[in-house]
Design a protein around this motif. Structure first.
Motif, PDB file in Angstrom:
ATOM      1  N   THR A  10       0.687  -1.230  -0.212  1.00  9.94           N
ATOM      2  CA  THR A  10       0.115  -0.373   0.144  1.00  9.94           C
ATOM      3  C   THR A  10       0.566   1.433   0.260  1.00  9.94           C
ATOM      4  N   ASP A  11       0.153   2.308  -0.733  1.00 12.59           N
ATOM      5  CA  ASP A  11       1.067   3.177  -0.460  1.00 12.59           C
ATOM      6  C   ASP A  11       2.755   3.179  -0.906  1.00 12.59           C
TER       7      ASP A  11
ATOM      8  N   ILE B  86       4.532   0.897  -0.471  1.00 11.92           N
ATOM      9  CA  ILE B  86       5.413   0.367   0.796  1.00 11.92           C
ATOM     10  C   ILE B  86       4.804  -1.338   1.531  1.00 11.92           C
ATOM     11  N   PRO B  87       5.595  -2.577   1.009  1.00 11.68           N
ATOM     12  CA  PRO B  87       5.263  -3.485   1.392  1.00 11.68           C
ATOM     13  C   PRO B  87       5.300  -3.952   3.081  1.00 11.68           C
ATOM     14  N   ASN B  88       3.716  -4.898   2.431  1.00 12.63           N
ATOM     15  CA  ASN B  88       3.912  -5.427   4.460  1.00 12.63           C
ATOM     16  C   ASN B  88       4.296  -6.277   3.867  1.00 12.63           C
ATOM     17  N   MET B  89       5.218  -6.438   5.142  1.00 11.32           N
ATOM     18  CA  MET B  89       5.475  -7.920   5.550  1.00 11.32           C
ATOM     19  C   MET B  89       5.347  -8.555   7.213  1.00 11.32           C
ATOM     20  N   LEU B  90       4.429  -7.893   7.624  1.00 14.32           N
ATOM     21  CA  LEU B  90       4.132  -8.989   8.223  1.00 14.32           C
ATOM     22  C   LEU B  90       3.254  -9.919   8.256  1.00 14.32           C
ATOM     23  N   ILE B  91       3.897 -10.672   9.647  1.00 13.05           N
ATOM     24  CA  ILE B  91       2.927 -11.953   9.665  1.00 13.05           C
ATOM     25  C   ILE B  91       1.786 -12.371  10.906  1.00 13.05           C
TER      26      ILE B  91
END
Ligand code: SAM
Lengths: 117, 447
Positions: free
Chosen positions: A104-105, A107-112
């Motif tokens: 999003t925007d 920026i990848p979100n790699m949180l799990i």
């Protein structure tokens, strides 16, 4: 160069698949030295197929060309695909589990989640 | 043998403990050598011999602890002797210069640990009127700046009648201090409550020897203040942070006056754009630095970071449900964030060294802060040791009567064996536990 190795049970988790829903081009100054130094650090195959998949491979070919150090056009195309093409909205997909990581925007979100550890 | 010229390194009066580390890192980056005529101390001046004026300019161009570097023509403990030396220098070296009547000049008079009136300054300048410069005075863009410095010691409570030392010479280069205000947090688009100020960020980038085309990474990137400094010196930068709202510029505004204004477009990229550094921005992503997210082949030129200490920000990592019983913040189902557990500083350091051993290039640098409980500090317990890393420098910034933080610069001096990659020990200073027991016990809190 991102991997999804952080996912439980994924051993290599690489290469990540990619889905681009919105792409932005961020113009950026070409630095020949930097790109030349970066190319040997890339997994060329993965880089090329990813660029091709989202349609920004330009003149780049599946096989890396010899003496690219001296090929300004080639280096510029790498620069464009690598630095200027920004996936603004999309997804990265783990090749082993199909787990999706949203972008999003830009920026990848790699949180799990904790049960994925 | 070539006779090297002597140069006066004149420092700004802050972050005294960081000077040597910064200058030595720059000297090492420039692959040159420096010979100290007087060993660096806490005094604001050091005297060195250097191989060329170009090197002098290059050092000044990178340093933010320096104010300027001046070629020394004379230095003495009495004014009479200083003038004698300046006259001699003038007779030996200046009067034969052909274009003396054309050279424009100005005087830069500095008084350390004392004050001077404008009229005093002017009369001091007049005492040098025997110098053969006959050109115009040009305050804005002179051909030559003459530096005259009076040093009254380091103790403002014991200022002597006459200066201890006097210096005279030609300024060769101003330092990079201008960038401290250019990159000031006050005017930066996106900041957080733990953004690092511009000066310390630039010092960190110097300690890390960041240079053109380097790949630089911050595993606790926050608002990206360290990456701004690294990019300013030519690095290509990327980083990770666990805080989704922070990275997307959606946390509560940090600036008081901005609390009621809606914020737009706040991001690390926006900061880079603000300074025209966007071509040096590679990526920022949301992730947990206690977990591996990069492919093993990734090689970095430098890692600079300010890890969470758990004082002003949460120290978090993604936890398993078992760990969650003692977790600090429970999963917020609305935003679908994973639950998090306390991430001890000991574990943070362990993960940081594990990561750095694997991903830093040989001779690459890791620059990081550690919080220190001052009473309790001793190097053996606080400073991490790792078979593949050599401690280059250790600089203290005092935060309060009880707390300080130390900037540690490590160099990776060996590639890890499989054994060394997995099995190493980082001693546990127990900082967080001590800090909180102290805080609760005596209710004395730092800023
Ligand atoms: C001291 S701040 C760094 C501030 C940063 N230098 C800046 O310019 O804003 C530490 C950061 O680490 C982040 N953090 C805490 N735990 C983390 C983790 N497990 N992985 C990645 N980032 C984490 C916090 O969200 C915080 O932004």
């Amino acid at each position: 160069m991102l991997t999804s190795r952080c996912l439980k049970g994924v051993v290599t988790g690489y290469p990540l698949g990619i889905v681009a829903k919105e792409i932005k081009i961020q113009e950026s100054e070409f630095n020949k030295d930097f790109i030349t130094r970066l190319i040997p650090k890339l997994d060329w195959n993965v880089f090329w197929s990813t660029a091709k998949q989202i349609g920004y491979e330009g003149s780049l070919t599946q096989q890396i060309i010899a003496d690219y150090e001296n090929n300004e056009n080639f280096l510029k195309d790498v620069h464009h695909a690598l630095v200027e093409v920004d996936i603004f909205e999309g997804e990265l997909i783990c090749p082993e589990t199909n787990r999706k990581f949203p972008i999003t925007d830009g920026i990848p979100n790699m949180l799990i989640k904790d049960n994925e550890l | 043998m070539k006779n090297f010229k002597k140069y006066l390194f004149w420092f700004a009066n802050d972050h005294v403990d960081f000077r040597l580390s910064e200058i030595e890192s720059i000297v090492s980056l420039l692959k040159t050598t420096i010979k100290w005529k007087e060993k660096p101390t806490i005094k604001p001046y050091w005297i060195a011999e250097l191989p060329s004026e170009d090197v002098v300019k290059e050092i000044a161009r990178r340093s933010v602890s320096l104010k300027h570097i001046t070629e020394l023509w004379a230095w003495s403990s009495t004014i009479e002797n200083l003038h004698e030396q300046v006259r001699k220098f003038s007779d030996d070296h200046l009067i034969q210069c052909p274009d003396l009547h054309q050279i424009s000049f100005k005087f830069n008079v500095e008084v350390y640990c004392n004050t001077q009136k404008y009229s005093e300054k002017v009369s001091k300048i007049e005492t040098f009127n025997y110098l053969p410069f006959k050109g115009r005075v040009n305050l804005n863009n002179p051909d030559i700046t003459l530096t005259y410095i009076e040093y009254f010691g380091n103790d403002p409570n014991k200022v002597p009648e006459k200066p201890y030392h006097l210096f005279f010479g030609k300024m060769i280069a101003k330092s990079q201090r201008k960038s401290i205000s250019d990159l000031s947090l006050k005017n930066r688009i996106f900041i957080g409550n733990t953004s690092m100020d511009a000066e310390l960020s630039l010092i960190m980038a110097n300690c890390a020897k960041v240079t053109d085309g380097d790949l630089v990474y911050d595993p606790f990137v926050g608002s990206g203040s360290l990456l701004v400094a690294a990019a300013y010196f030519g690095g290509y930068v990327f980083g990770v942070d666990i805080d989704y709202l922070m990275i997307h510029g959606r946390t509560k505004p940090t600036r008081k006056q901005a609390r009621d204004k809606p914020r737009k477009n706040e991001s690390v990229l926006a900061n880079m754009k603000q300074y025209g550094l966007e071509s040096h921005y590679l990526d920022v992503l949301v992730g947990d630095s206690s977990l591996p997210i990069w492919r093993p082949e990734l090689r970095l030129d430098a890692i600079i970071t300010d890890p969470p200490y758990g004082i002003r920000e949460a120290t978090e990592k993604i936890g398993t449900s078992k760990e969650r019983q003692n977790s600090s913040s429970i999963c917020n189902s609305e935003t679908k964030f994973p639950s998090k557990v306390i991430y001890s500083f000991h574990q943070i350091l362990f993960d940081l060294f594990y990561f750095s051993a694997a991903h830093l290039k040989l001779n690459g640098r890791l620059v990081t802060w550690i919080p220190v409980y001052r009473d309790d500090y001793d190097e053996d317990h606080y400073i991490p040791q790792h078979p593949c890393f050599t401690l280059i420098s250790n600089c203290e910034q005092i935060i309060s009567r009880v707390l300080s933080r130390r900037l540690l610069t490590f160099e990776k001096t060996k590639e890890p064996t499989a054994e060394e990659l997995e099995n190493f020990e980082i001693s546990d200073s127990g900082f967080r536990e001590k800090y909180f027991s102290y805080k609760h016990g005596r209710d004395l809190v730092s800023n």
